[in-house]
Each structure stands twice: as C-alpha cells, then as structure tokens.
Design a protein around this motif. Structure first.
Motif, PDB file in Angstrom:
ATOM      1  N   UNK A  98      -5.507   0.578   7.492  1.00  0.00           N
ATOM      2  CA  UNK A  98      -4.670  -0.501   6.863  1.00  0.00           C
ATOM      3  C   UNK A  98      -3.805  -1.350   7.653  1.00  0.00           C
ATOM      4  N   UNK A  99      -2.861  -0.463   8.332  1.00  0.00           N
ATOM      5  CA  UNK A  99      -1.799  -1.214   9.366  1.00  0.00           C
ATOM      6  C   UNK A  99      -2.486  -2.388  10.112  1.00  0.00           C
ATOM      7  N   UNK A 100      -3.528  -1.968  10.635  1.00  0.00           N
ATOM      8  CA  UNK A 100      -4.151  -2.661  11.876  1.00  0.00           C
ATOM      9  C   UNK A 100      -4.573  -4.108  11.192  1.00  0.00           C
ATOM     10  N   UNK A 101      -5.343  -3.928   9.836  1.00  0.00           N
ATOM     11  CA  UNK A 101      -5.804  -5.008   9.170  1.00  0.00           C
ATOM     12  C   UNK A 101      -4.611  -5.903   8.645  1.00  0.00           C
ATOM     13  N   UNK A 102      -3.783  -5.258   7.928  1.00  0.00           N
ATOM     14  CA  UNK A 102      -2.606  -6.151   7.419  1.00  0.00           C
ATOM     15  C   UNK A 102      -1.822  -6.760   8.370  1.00  0.00           C
ATOM     16  N   UNK A 103      -1.678  -6.229   9.667  1.00  0.00           N
ATOM     17  CA  UNK A 103      -0.782  -7.082  10.435  1.00  0.00           C
ATOM     18  C   UNK A 103      -1.307  -7.989  11.334  1.00  0.00           C
ATOM     19  N   UNK A 104      -2.704  -8.290  11.034  1.00  0.00           N
ATOM     20  CA  UNK A 104      -3.395  -9.173  11.965  1.00  0.00           C
ATOM     21  C   UNK A 104      -4.291  -9.979  10.924  1.00  0.00           C
TER      22      UNK A 104
END
Lengths: 1177, 124
Positions: free
Chosen positions: A911-917
C-alpha cells in the motif's frame, strides 16, 4: 543518558527502510528516547502504531546500552515460537546492517551479533542455557510461563526433577507436589534463584500481560512475575528455601501497539508484573481524572503515529485505510445482497434458531463476540479432539481461536454449533447438497478474481473449521478458472485429452480428499514435492503428475534433472556474456582472448574441464557439460586474458565455479565439451538488444557507466546480485502461477498430451533435435513474455509475477532471505528453490505456522489468498504484496483487530509503495482495504457495530484522550441492542495526533565519544592476519592456506615429534579483542566415555571442551583457551603462549586417550575446524 | 619478566591477602581467587565447590565441558577429588591493570555464579 548525535555515529536506521528519510530519523529518535527512559526510570513502553518497526527501535536502544556497557545482559520474551525466531533473525539483520561498524560490543568482527543468540524452548532450557554461559542473548516464549505441567502426577514429577537437575540444592519442601498452585509458585521462585539478573528484559506484545498479577488471575502471569522476583505482599519467599530470590529485571522495555483496551490500569498491571509500577498508582485509581492518568503514562509511554504521503499530503492510517463497514465485499459501502430466495429462507431459518437459542434462560439473550458458528458457516462443525497432555501453541483442537475470551465451556464450543449441525444434516438429507451460506459465498466470489488480478488477500476467521472450508471452496473456484484457462490456450488437438484429465483428477479427488491440504510442518520438512489433489495445479503441475502424460509436473522435471532436455534452459552462459559473443562465435572469441589457436583451445578446455566432472558419472549430462566447459574457460581467461576481462573472469569463477572443483574428478572430458560454450540459454537470449525492455522488467542489468568500469569489489557484488536475480526468476518461472504460461508455451504445436516417444527422445542426451527445440522454446517463451509486457491490461501472468519479483527484489530478500546475499551462490540457489516449492493458490493455516506459506505470501504469486485463525495475528509480517484484509470472523478486542490489520500495514508495505508513487489522485482501490463481511438483518450486525464502536474508542483513546469507561463488552445483549436505535459507528476523518509523543528532553543528553573507533575492526584484522607470517615463539607452525576470514588454521610441530592441528579465531569479549585457540582431540563420544575423559581431564590444567551432538563430525572433544590482545607489539608472544598451552595439552590427551595410536593431521579435522567460526557450541 | 600483580588489582571490591584476592560483588556475595605467577603468565585459580557440597555430581563433567566450549577467559574442571575448579590466565607481556582486573573479576564472577548454581551457598 545519550544524545542523538552520539547515537547517529553508531546506528544507521536507513539501510532497511529506504534511505536516510524521515522514517529512519524517527527510528533513531525512538531508540535514543527509549534508551534514556530506561536509563532514568528503568521502564519504558514503546507503543508505536503497528508496522512502524518497534523491534528495530528496541534493538537500537539495546545497541546503545551495550556499546557503552559490553556486559549488558538481555532477555527477550516473545509471545510464541515464530516471533522468538523472528527476533533472532532481526537482531542478526540489525547487527549486519544497522550498526555502522563492528565495535566488538554489539557487532563482532565478522559482522554478526557480538553475543551468541540462544532460543529457549521452555523455562528449564532457560535455566540450563544461562548456567552454561550467561554472557549471551536469550530468547524465551511467553507461553513457556504457562508452565505446561501435564495432567498426571508423573508429569509434575518430571518437571520437578528437570529443575532439580539444574538447581540440585533445592530442598524437598520447596517443591512440594501436594498443592499444584503452590508448586507452580515455588517452581517460579526456584527459577528466579537460578536465573542471573538481566540488565534489560524486552517484552514483545506486552499487552498479553494486561491482566497483571493476582493470585486468582492468570497462572502464566503469576509464574512470570514470581520468576522475575515479584511476589504477593503477604507471602514473602523464605530465603532458606529460595536463597537469592529477588528482582531479576533491572530494566523492562514493553512493546505493543495496543498497550491497553479501555483503561490505563492495563498498563499499570504490566509494569506491576515486574515490580516496576512504583510512582504510577494513579493509573489504577478510579477517582483520578483521565487527563492526569495520561500525564503519568506519558512519562514512560511513547506512541508515534505513522503516515503515508499521498500527493504530498500526510495521511494517517484512518485516512489511507478504506473500511468496508456495510458488510458487503463486492461494492464499497454496500451490504451483501442475497438474491436467491432459498438462501434468504435459509438465513431466516438460522436466525430464528439462533434467536430461540439466545432467548432461552441459559444464555441470557447474550453471546460472545465472534463465537457463533453460524456467522461463518452453516456446515457441520466437528471438533477435532486431541488426546495429548502436552500444551501446544495450537488451536486445531478448538472450535474457535482465542478461546480465553470466555471461561464458559458452552461458549467456547459455540453455543449454536449443536443446532446448526442439526440443521445442516437435515438440509443435506432433504436437498442432497450443503446448506448455502450467503456470506461465505459472497466472500468466495469476491476472492475468486485473485487468479486474474494477482491481488492478495489475508482472511482472518474465528471458527477453526472455516479455514479448511474457505480454502476448499476457493480451490474449487480456482480449478474452474484453471481448467477454462488451459482449454482456451492449449492446442485444439490436445483439448479432448485435457478434458479426460480433468475428469480423472475429479475422480481421484473425490476418492481421496485427505490428500488435499499440505499440513503445516509437513511442508517445512518435505524435501520433495508430493503434489496433492487440493487443486488441479497441485495434481497436474506439481509432484509427479498423472502417469503417461506430458503434464506440467512431467515437463518441469526436465528443467530440474541435469540430464533433462531443458537442464540448461535457465542456465547462464557466462563465457558468452563476458566475451560479448553470440552462439557459434564463443570459441573463436575465447581463442583470441587467451591467445591460443582454436584446436589448442579445445584440447586445453577438455583437460581443464575434466577436473569439474565426476569420476563416478557414466554419462556426462548436458548440465554438467556446460558447467565444466564454463569453469575451464573462465580459468583460462583468468590466467591468460588481459585487463578487466581477466579480472572479471576470475571473479565469476570464484563466485560461481570454484566450489565445483572435484577432488575425485574424471580423468578425461568428452571430446566435444568445448562446443557446449556455444550454447544459447534463456538468459543469453534475454541479453539480446531486441529484448532490452523486457530485460529491464525481468532481470535489470547492474547500472554502471561504460567510461568508468566498476572496481573488483563492485563487480563482484553486481555479479552476485545478477546471479541471485537469475535464480529467483528461473525458479519462479517454473514453480508457481508463472509456470502455467511456460507450460502452455512448451505445449504449442503438440498433437497429443501423451508422454510418447518424442518426449522421451528429447529427454535423452542423444536427442538430435533437442538443441533446436530448446532454442525454439527460448524464443517462444520470451516472445510470450514480450507480448504480455506490451499488453499491460491483460490478466495476471508470468510477466507480471516475474517483473514484480524483479522490481521488489531487495525487499523480498530482506523479508524472506536476507542471508542469501552472503552465502555461496550454489547454496543460495538451493535456498531459493526451497523458498518457492510446493506452491498453492490458496493457503490455509490453523494450529501451526507453515513458514513456507508465510514466506510465499510475502512474495508475488501463490498463494493469492491466505486464510488463517489468530495464529498469524501477531509477529508475521505479510505486508509486502498484500493490501487487503478480510475480518471474516471478528475478534472482540480492538487490539486484536488492530494487530490483524497491522499484518499488512507496515513500513514498506505494498500500500505504501503504491500510494507514494501514484501519478494521480488515488481511487478507491488504491487504499488499504479492510473488510468486515457480515449479513444485514442478522444478529451479526450487532457484533460488528460493537466492535467498530470499540475500535473507534480505542483510536480516540490512543490519539485524543480517554472516553467514558464502558462495561464489559465482550458479550452482546441482543434484547437491549436490537431495540436500540441503529447508528453507524462514527469514523474519524481528520489526521490522527499522538497522545504520547517522545517525552520532552528524552533525546538529549551529553554528547560523548563512542567507546571504540570505527577503524578498530580493520586494524585488528590486519594484526590477526600478520600472525600467520610469524613463527610462534619457539613453536614451529605450518599454516593452512584456506582459512576463512577471522580464522587461521595451522599444525604445530611439537618437541616430542608429534603434530597437533589447531585453529585461531579472532573474537571479542566485552569489547576487548580476544584470540581463541581450539585444538581437536578426536571423536570419542563424551557422553558414553565420560569417566575416562574425566580422569584425564582432572590432571590437565586446561579447558576441555565437549561437543554433544548426534551429527557426524570429525571430533567431539577439544582443548581450548583464549587470550586477550594488548598492544600490537605483544601479539606474537601472547598468541604463542596460548597456542603452546592448548596444543601440548590436546596432543597429550590425544596420545593418552587413544593409547598412542593416533596423531591426526589437520586434514582429518579441517572441515569441522573451519566451521568453528560460527556461534555453535 | 617481573610484574607485581598486587599493584594491578587496586580497585573497588578487591581485597588482597597473601596470594589471594577476594572479589566482592554488588549482591554482597564474594569469591576468592588465588594468583600463581609463572615466568610468562599469571594464573588465576578459584575453588568453585568442594565435592561434599555438590548435590548431583554425576552430570557435572559433561556440563563443565559444554560450558568450556561456550565461555571465554575462564574454564572449569573437576579435579582428582571431584571438586570443581575455575582457572584463567593472563600473559605478562603488555599486561595492564585493566586487563588483569577484567580476567580476575571474570574468574571470580563465573566461579561464584557456578558455586551458587551447584550449592545454593556462598562458601568459597
């Protein structure tokens, strides 16, 4: 006290969480604050939100203590075995990556933790291990304090005797067996006497102790408290019986994201267990305002809030989590719709039954949250009885997980189980099928898209049997998909046979359903994949597959066997790559590079290659030919080529082929062996410019500028990384979901599925068209991957799985296989194969953790769905490729719910990887999905509302202050709740703010120099290596050439004409450099030869060491000793004294014990002496 | 080579009498360590427990030998009278007080701890 800058000189938190960003700084600040709180108050509570890396902050604090006090003794209490192991793994990772240099206090000179790590399976183990050597780090399980004493008096006696064995002076009346409660208490007191004092005890998931110490409460908490020196005020231990009884924890660090449920008393209880609640009594007082309690707690409790930056704005967890509160799983904020009349009738009937049941006097219109079987299934609930006196970390013999929620036996069994079972049986009898459960069907429906999307979901259940039921239903859906998928893609000519195989699979599955699910533990130890019939994938693509068919399993074997036609399909041709040649031009390029004529080259290669071929092999397989030819060619390049080519060839040979040199090698190699170098493989093809974009996705080349070639060390690292990536890629391509595509590519153009002559001929070495066929397949497979690359909207297939692995390679290694970065490549390949074995599209877990399944869930591909009880609620991180959690069965405490969501909500999550990029504003599917599936118009609504309400309360409590106290909420009173006005639980939509930031001043302190300089290790290694050049005083020594880093091997020539081998090891002791000398006596089995050895040892003023193991090894008796190093000028004198003391006594023992018959050379013990460098004792 | 070891053991909790140092710990327990000088070393000897004070001597040899594999700077052995003894040593070359005391305290602490485990007493 310590300040931030001092800590920064020692610790680097950026290594594993993505650079020196704000998260790394937060970790460092946390570590310093926790260190200082512990220093000042002896207690600290780290309650950071789940997934923020509390373990690493704790390890940081520990490192700061130990760096300045190398004698600092630590005990970690983990909830259960898997988390105990995880701590050991994390401590090793921390030492390797997050401490800036080997300081001989936290990190030893070889980069590992300076203190050996010891796992204790029970409390007796802990006593034993601390008595053997207390200068190590100990890891115990919280469950061990439950003191599983068994049922019979014999079990109790055994326990008593095992403690007596380690504490032999215990008086009989100290462990009187007549009163079991008193026995447990005294057992814990005796334990306390035997344990050393720990400078720091770390309690992980400390909320498990929230009910505290009371003589009528949790037996586990009592034993734990007494073992650490806490006792009731009115029952002081008798010092005659328990001499030395007293506090054993100098400091305690509590870790939990959920330190309390609804009262600060829970925190006080935890402190009090260790006698550390002084000055905090207000936390348990009823008449103290909550604001004051918060003030008291904030002196030692730290809770920081995590956030993800989306479009530049910080989002706290309440903002990036998307909760599905209306019960539905298909459309957000919609309930589950029951369209079918029969289903509606069934639900109504069950509701009527449940209402009647609850309305009766027995249950007083109430039920335990999550503990009605009908919430999860309308199938029969069979309780698995286990006839065992042993208490285990298992829930397989229970109806629900977390049965401690209630003490009432009927509630533990599920009060509606009997009625539902009856209904289910009647329904099946009447309609000939299982009673439908709309919630289960809706969830199964929604999860069945996983094989098309590749999206993973973690499903928590309460009812243990739901694990298998959900898995079975999902497996059926998967089969439907796989069969349709194969029918569509396989050649028309084989479809009829394929359908027959589907039918055969279904028949076999119906006959032997027991083969369906690999049990936890079985998978861990199974060397070979036995296949199975839980899915068509397991039956057809794994194990042996159906006999007589070119099944997936059958074709896969051809990749694995060295003689198989595809044995070299996924090999790399390093010589071709180094020479930048193409197939058919390799030998010519090689001849030019090594300045030999082509015929001379062929002869030389043949001679050299023989040393890499086994003498025993009758046939030189295709795989062996390519290996030997490459090894020989690289040797030649290393010796005869010029410049960088020679250097790089040498590195490739060392890393990849040096271990293939055989002592008993063949005398000659096949005449045509050199031609193997002309071979193309999948990887040589992937290097072709036309696949550049594909390569970038699957196997990215190391980045380096052509004008500035990498130095030798960089090139070595790059080569190893490329090899590791290649291992992962090739293994994933032929073991999991990705293999389906490869299989379809292999079957292209076939007219039959029968494993006929053509395939057999191919699998033999003589197959004339095998090479051509292979090249054809390389291209076909690469073209298929290329086609998938250029159509990104297609279903989840090989390309997406393999490219996900490539894109997140570092993360996958970190979470699943951190060690493979440093181990020999050959070993790494085995490790990767073991990691990816026995894949299944849907995993189920109850009773025992299956680590293979857990690790696979942390990677792309199978399993897409993991169904589990609370077994995985704590400890295992499952966040790397999963963004969706389903609370199919609901837990009654907010902390349990939070822990469950926390499995997928952690630093570096998908989730973090997706949302931050994200390049655009997030859509609904981009957030972290939290599902609460339930059926509207059933009593389940009440429990979901209650739990959501409590979760809101918990959130406000930890972030904004404490709301009004509430009554015991684990039960639902349906009469009261049903008539209450329905209201949706309010959700907090503003960013969260911590109620417990770092206390002011907690990260400040005097700046102080580190205890040792950062170059200390380098200097010591140089001094140690220099010993080899010296004669050791008057003792002649022959040094061996192949000692590993940090060790020397030699043979001393003694004055009596005999020889004595030994090893020297560079170690540290409480921050001082120390040299250890170990000299083997021989193999003599000390356990059966004790008396004879003891007699000789009594006359020897030397340290006799015994290795008690069943493993076959060259020696199990040693003489060993050590000496501290002082100024460098004294190194030789000191080490000479040490070696002389050791080898002379070892030789004398060898001579006497084996009656002059033996005088073993170094070679006899070399292999085991080389392994002395480890921390095994 | 001549070094006066008594000069090296001036520090808190250390009391010298003849060839013996008594090391007193924070918990008020103490242990005696005898120093023996050789040409090149100082040897440190401590009696851990006499045979008569040990309750279950039969399992001791294996326990001691396993301990010796794990521990640093101090080793244990059973002597011919079945008493448990601890021994350590330091080289005279380059010896300073810090090192001498480090080994001395280690020998004393390990001996005292093992004595307690074996006997529950503080005799030696």
């Amino acid at each position: 006290m310590i300040d931030l800058e001092t800590a920064r000189k020692l610790l680097d938190f950026g290594k594993r969480i993505g650079g020196d960003g704000p998260q790394a700084e937060e970790q460092l600040r946390g570590a310093v604050a926790i260190h200082n709180l512990l220093h000042q108050h002896r207690r600290a509570y780290l309650a950071d939100e789940v997934g923020m890396g509390k373990t690493y902050v704790a390890l940081g604090a520990l490192a700061l203590f130990r760096h300045f006090n190398p004698g600092f003794r630590v005990l970690v209490i983990a909830p259960r075995e898997n988390i105990q192991n995880k701590w050991k793994k994390e401590l090793t990772n921390f030492a390797t990556h997050n401490v800036r240099f080997p300081d001989m206090r936290v990190v030893s000179l070889d980069g590992r933790p300076a203190r050996p790590l010891v796992s204790c399976g029970n409390l007796i183990d802990l006593v034993h291990e601390t008595s053997v050597d207390p200068h190590r780090d100990f890891f115990v399980r919280m469950t061990s304090f439950s003191l599983p004493t068994g049922k019979t008096s014999e079990d109790w006696k055994k326990l008593r005797e095992s403690l007596r064995h380690h504490v032999p002076w215990l008086k009989d009346d100290a462990l009187d067996l007549r009163n079991k409660e008193q026995f447990k208490r005294n057992f814990a007191r005796a334990l306390c006497c035997a344990l050393p004092k720990f400078d720091l005890v770390i309690v992980d998931e400390a909320h498990n102790l929230k009910h505290g110490f009371s003589t009528s409460g949790s037996a586990r908490n009592q034993v734990l408290a007494e073992a650490f020196g806490r006792h009731p005020f009115d029952e002081v231990p008798d010092q005659r019986l328990f001499p030395g009884h007293g506090p054993r924890a100098e400091r305690v660090l509590f870790l939990s994201a959920t330190p309390l449920e609804e009262t600060y008393r829970h925190v006080w209880n935890q402190l009090d267990l260790f006698g550390l609640a002084h000055g905090c009594d207000e936390l348990k007082a009823d008449d103290v305002p909550e604001a004051r309690k918060k003030e008291v707690a904030s002196r030692f409790l730290v809770r920081r809030v995590t956030s993800i930056h989306v479009g530049g704005q910080p989002h706290t967890k309440n903002l990036y989590r998307r909760e599905w509160r209306s019960g539905g799983v298909a459309v957000h904020d919609e309930p589950i719709r029951i369209e079918d009349d029969r289903q509606r009738l069934v639900v109504a009937l069950v509701q009527k039954k449940v209402s009647e049941l609850l309305s009766g006097k027995r249950f007083n219109r109430s039920f335990q949250i999550g503990m009605l079987a009908s919430f999860e299934s309308f199938l029969e609930t069979a309780r698995l009885k286990r006839d065992s006196t042993e208490q285990k970390d298992t829930d397989e013999d229970k109806v629900f997980d977390d049965v401690e929620q209630t003490d009432i036996a009927e509630e533990r069994e599920g009060i509606d189980v009997h009625d539902i079972n009856q209904l289910a049986a009647n329904y099946r009898k009447r309609f000939g099928r299982e009673m439908p459960h709309p919630k289960m069907d809706a969830v199964v429906d929604s999860l069945s898209s996983a094989w098309r999307t590749g999206q993973k979901t973690l499903v928590f259940v309460r009812r243990v049997a739901s694990v298998k039921e959900l898995k079975r239903k999902l497996d059926e859906r998967y089969d439907d998909w796989l069969m349709a998928h194969l029918e569509e893609r396989m050649p028309e000519a084989v479809r009829q046979e394929l359908r027959k195989l589907f039918a055969q699979y279904r028949r076999e599955k119906a006959r032997s359903p027991v083969l369906s699910t690999p049990e936890a533990g079985d998978v861990e130890h199974a060397l070979e994949d036995g296949g199975g019939n839980d899915t068509f994938f397991a039956w057809f693509f794994r194990g042996k597959g159906p006999q007589g068919y070119a099944s997936g399993a059958n074709l896969q074997a051809r990749f694995n066997k060295a003689s198989g036609v595809y044995a070299t399909f996924f090999s790399d041709n390093h010589v071709l790559a180094l020479l930048e040649a193409t197939p058919e031009t390799v030998l010519a390029s090689l001849a030019e590079a090594v300045a030999l004529s082509k015929p001379a080259l062929v002869v030389t290669l043949r001679q050299r290659a023989a040393r890499y071929l086994s003498r025993k092999a009758h046939v030189v397989t295709r795989g062996a030919r390519l290996e030997a030819a490459q090894a020989a060619a690289l040797e030649l390049l290393r010796e005869r080529a010029q410049g960088l080519l020679a250097e790089h060839a040498g590195i490739v040979w060392e890393e990849r082929f040096s271990s293939s040199l055989l002592r008993e090698h063949a005398e000659d190699a096949p005449a045509e062996i050199a031609s193997a170098l002309e071979q193309a493989t999948f990887f040589t093809e992937l290097r072709q410019p036309r696949y550049a974009a594909l390569r970038d996705r699957l196997w990215p080349a190391p980045g380096s500028r052509p004008e500035q070639p990498p130095d030798a060390e960089t090139y070595r690292k790059q080569f190893r990384a490329q090899e590791l990536r290649a291992h992962f890629l090739s293994t994933a391509a032929r073991l999991g979901h990705a293999f389906i595509d490869l299989y379809v590519a292999m079957m292209a153009g076939r007219t039959t599925l029968a494993a006929g002559r053509a395939e057999e001929a191919e699998s033999e070495e003589r197959g004339v068209d095998a090479g051509e066929h292979r090249v054809h397949l390389h291209q076909a497979y690469l073209d298929l991957l290329e086609q998938q690359r250029t159509s990104p909207s297609g279903p989840w297939g090989a390309l997406r799985e393999l490219s996900e692995i490539a894109a997140n390679f570092g993360l996958i290694l970190d979470v699943n296989a951190p060690d493979v970065r440093d181990i020999p490549l050959e070993e790494a390949a085995r490790h990767v194969a073991s990691l990816l074995r026995q894949q299944q599209p849907v995993g189920g877990m109850a009773g025992q953790i299956n680590q293979t399944l857990v690790k696979q869930f942390r990677m792309p591909g199978y399993p897409f769905v993991l169904v589990t009880t609370d077994l995985l609620q704590e400890g295992e991180d499952l966040h790397t490729f999963c963004s969706s959690v389903q609370h199919y069965g609901i837990s009654w405490t907010p902390s349990a719910m939070e822990q469950r969501i926390g499995r997928i909500d952690r630093v570096r999550s998908q989730t973090e990887r997706r949302l931050t990029t994200l390049g655009a504003a997030p859509l609904g599917g981009d957030w972290l999905q939290v599902h609460f599936p339930y059926l509207e118009d059933t009593v389940e609504v009440l429990q979901v509302e209650r739990v959501l309400d409590r979760m809101g309360t918990f959130l406000r409590l930890m972030h904004e202050g404490l709301p009004e106290p509430t009554q015991d909420q684990r039960k639902i009173d349906i009469q009261r709740e049903m008539v209450a006005v329905r209201r949706p639980a309010p959700t907090v939509r503003e960013p969260l703010k911590s109620a417990f930031p770092l206390p002011p001043g907690s990260t400040t302190g005097p700046e102080r120099p580190l205890a040792v300089e950062s170059d200390v290790a380098q200097n010591l290694r140089a001094r140690f290596s220099a010993l080899r050049g010296d004669s050791l005083g008057d003792l002649p020594v022959e040094w061996a050439v192949n000692a590993p880093k940090g060790a020397l091997l030699g043979t001393a020539r003694l004055a009596n004409g005999r020889r004595q081998p030994f090893t020297l090891l560079l170690r540290s002791d409480h921050g001082h450099p120390v040299i250890r000398c170990v000299s083997p006596i021989g193999r003599t089995d000390p356990e059966s030869d004790t008396e004879a050895i003891a007699q000789r040892a009594a006359r020897t003023q030397s340290r006799v060491g015994a290795i008690l193991t069943r493993r076959e090894r060259s020696y199990d008796l040693t003489i060993e000793d050590d000496v501290l190093l002082a100024a460098p000028m004294h190194d030789t004198v000191r080490v000479a004294l040490l070696v002389k003391r050791v080898v002379e006594q070892a030789d004398r023992m060898e001579f006497e014990h084996f009656e002059g018959e033996r005088d073993e050379p170094l070679e006899s013990f070399e292999e085991d002496l080389l392994a002395e460098d480890g921390h095994e004792h | 080579m001549s070094t006066d070891w008594r000069r090296l053991c001036r520090g808190p909790g250390l009391t010298v009498e003849d060839d013996t140092v008594t090391v007193t710990f924070e918990n008020q327990r103490s242990h005696r360590v005898r120093i023996k000088e050789t040409e090149t070393t100082f040897e440190l000897h401590a009696l851990v427990a006499r045979a008569s004070n040990i309750a279950q001597p039969e399992s001791l040899p294996l326990r001691i030998w396993r301990h010796n594999r794990a521990a640093q700077l101090v080793g244990f052995r059973l002597d011919t009278r079945n008493s448990v003894r601890a021994e350590g040593w330091v080289a005279k070359a380059g010896l300073e007080a810090q090192e001498f005391q480090h080994v001395l305290r280690r020998v004393a602490a390990e001996s005292d701890r093992f004595e307690f485990i074996l006997t529950g007493k503080d005799t030696e």
